[in-house]
Design an enzyme around this catalytic site. Structure first.
Site, PDB file in Angstrom:
ATOM      1  N   HIS A 154       0.850  -1.205   0.000  1.00  0.00           N
ATOM      2  CA  HIS A 154       0.000   0.000   0.000  1.00  0.00           C
ATOM      3  C   HIS A 154       0.886   1.257   0.000  1.00  0.00           C
ATOM      4  O   HIS A 154       0.575   2.240  -0.654  1.00  0.00           O
ATOM      5  CB  HIS A 154      -0.916   0.013   1.230  1.00  0.00           C
ATOM      6  CG  HIS A 154      -1.926  -1.096   1.208  1.00  0.00           C
ATOM      7  ND1 HIS A 154      -3.268  -0.876   1.236  1.00  0.00           N
ATOM      8  CD2 HIS A 154      -1.776  -2.448   1.149  1.00  0.00           C
ATOM      9  CE1 HIS A 154      -3.918  -2.039   1.192  1.00  0.00           C
ATOM     10  NE2 HIS A 154      -3.021  -3.006   1.157  1.00  0.00           N
ATOM     11  N   ASP A 201      -6.282   5.214   2.468  1.00  0.00           N
ATOM     12  CA  ASP A 201      -6.384   3.792   2.181  1.00  0.00           C
ATOM     13  C   ASP A 201      -7.770   3.241   2.496  1.00  0.00           C
ATOM     14  O   ASP A 201      -8.433   3.694   3.434  1.00  0.00           O
ATOM     15  CB  ASP A 201      -5.347   3.056   3.042  1.00  0.00           C
ATOM     16  CG  ASP A 201      -4.921   1.766   2.418  1.00  0.00           C
ATOM     17  OD1 ASP A 201      -3.820   1.725   1.844  1.00  0.00           O
ATOM     18  OD2 ASP A 201      -5.699   0.790   2.472  1.00  0.00           O
TER      19      ASP A 201
END
Ligand code: UDP
Length: 490
Positions: A20, A129
């Protein structure tokens, strides 16, 4: 974009895992190259992972800074420094599952410090995220639009949605019986075995609750930014927008924002091999003669599986670079995962990187002709961008969906034959035998079928590059997003 547009300031807040953090750092860089002021947000132990990116960006004249918020490891009952999925999954033990739950709880406590930062800086947008569902509300408090970053492609976003809507896995009589995913273009077949645990069970856990919240948060958000390009998966990009009705911008492949050797070599962790040494090794090889094997930043194999990979690789008679995720402590232990005399026999023919590899640099080298991958989306897209055929060895997350994209839709890879989805913190993937590894490696490296897949992969790689160039599909979508955000501000 004209220079009259006022300078935007955007916050980027990735989940603390390399899969990520790497694409979000690339994304921040991409925005930065277009004159946006960017701030990466992370916690103290993760900060060094961004320092190189920030330094390099500054050298390139990009305005990027780092905002550090405290990680509540004490409150969450985690050991100090346990601030990244890496720390939980390196050397998986029986406590890993417990730590993963605590880790998730700790991340939820980041809402308050995030709000503090939003209050102080009032950025024009927050890219946060998907694992931070509370970020939509946090941003809304200050009238700031929140964009969601899933880290996965349109294909997987659509597959997940269709699975949730139609639940075809509830209509089959066994875990191994294939079913077609209803609604999804392309007659994509899956089995129950290949689905994540949380999709099969009705039990509510902290994780399923977080996923439910993030679905809601996404619907209330400004939209979704996707690390993909339109030409790669047009049917699914259209389905996501037109059938599922989501607002989304495709702006990838993000890895292409790294233009020179240094930038490509320093993504994520410090590589365990000097990039020049690695390039020198590759330079001595013929085009398309080396297979690259890497399973991402999270997956772990036990010694038996590593041994089997080594034997399968040797039997395939291909030259290789093999990345083995072993930390220093492991290295000091006896290496019981290599056959007797393996490294001696493979001298000059195979390179084992223990730790972290400069992946994009390796994949892009003309000597690399195939990629054995766990089908994490970053790796898969990096493989597509490099134009290499792949051996799909999915393990967890949405990796089985990516396997279908690579083998059934794009037809640029073969499956190694894994059937069972596994939890990353439990080390229970399907055991893949040496013969299957040897066969799959040969299939992508030699013969007519390999050539066909390679030429399709090369075409896609060229499309990927065109997508991010001026007038390309990702470039245009990115422009559209920038313009919208600028207009909002005026
Ligand atoms: N990566 C790398 N070197 C390694 C292992 C991984 O540079 O030795 C990078 C890889 O290029 C990719 C990311 O780490 O950008 C891994 O993300 P992916 O989605 O493929 O898998 P995950 O690690 O999330 O399972």
């Amino acid at each position: 974009m004209s220079s009259e547009i006022p300078q935007l300031h955007i916050f980027f807040f990735p989940f603390m895992a390399h899969g990520h953090m790497i694409p979000i750092a690339d994304m921040a860089k991409l925005f930065g190259t277009r004159g946006v002021k960017t701030s990466l947000i992370t916690t103290p132990s993760n900060a060094p992972l961004f320092s190189k990116t920030i330094q390099r960006s500054k050298d390139l004249g990009i305005q990027m800074d780092l905002k550090i918020i405290k990680f509540p490891y004490v409150e969450a009952g985690l050991p100090e420094g346990c601030e990244n999925v890496d720390a939980i999954t390196t050397g998986v033990t029986t406590t890993s599952k417990d730590m993963a739950i605590k880790f998730l709880k700790a991340t939820a406590m980041l809402k308050e410090p995030l709000e503090q930062l939003l209050r102080e800086c009032k950025p024009d947008c927050l890219v946060a995220d998907v694992f931070f569902p509370w970020a939509t509300d946090a941003a809304a408090k200050f009238g700031i639009p929140r964009l969601v970053f899933h880290g996965i492609n349109f294909f997987s976003l659509c597959t997940t949605a269709c699975m949730t809507i139609y639940e075809p896995h509830k209509q089959v009589s066994s875990d191994a019986e294939p079913f077609v995913v209803p609604g999804l273009p392309g007659d994509i077949k899956l089995t129950r075995k290949q689905l994540p645990d949380f999709m099969k069970s009705n039990e509510e856990t902290d994780f399923t609750k977080m996923l439910k919240d993030s679905k809601e948060a996404e619907l209330n958000s400004y939209g979704v930014v996707v690390n993909s390009f339109y030409e790669l998966e047009p049917a699914y990009a259209d389905y996501y927008r037109n059938v599922l009705g989501r607002r989304a911008w495709h702006i990838g492949p993000l890895s292409l924002c790294n233009k020179n050797v240094e930038d490509k070599a320093f993504r994520g962790k410090q590589a365990s091999i000097d990039e020049n040494e690695c390039l020198k090794w590759l330079n001595s090889k013929k085009p398309n003669s080396v297979v690259y094997i890497c399973f991402g930043s999270v997956a772990n194999f036990n010694s038996d599986q590593l041994m089997e990979i080594a034997i399968g690789l040797e039997a395939s008679e291909q030259e290789f670079i093999w990345v083995v995720r072993k930390d220093k402590k492991d290295q000091e232990e006896k290496e019981d995962w290599l056959p007797e005399g393996f490294e001696k026999r493979m001298e000059g023919k195979g390179l084992i990187i223990r730790g972290w590899a400069p992946q994009v640099l390796i994949l892009e080298h003309e000597a690399v002709g195939g990629f054995v991958t766990h089908c994490g989306w970053n790796s898969t897209l990096e493989g597509v961008t490099a134009g290499v055929p792949m051996v799909a060895w999915p393990i967890s997350a949405e990796q089985f969906y990516n396997e279908k994209l690579v083998t059934q839709v794009l037809k640029i890879g073969v499956s190694v034959g894994v059937q069972q989805w596994a939890r990353l913190v439990e080390l229970v993937g399907d055991f893949v035998k040496r013969d299957a590894i040897e066969k799959a490696v040969k299939e992508v490296m030699v013969g007519d079928r390999a050539e066909e897949m390679r030429s399709r992969a090369k075409e896609l790689g060229e499309m990927a590059r065109r997508a991010v160039e001026k007038e390309g599909s990702s470039y245009s979508d990115f422009n559209a997003l920038l313009e919208e955000l600028s207009l909002r501000r005026n």
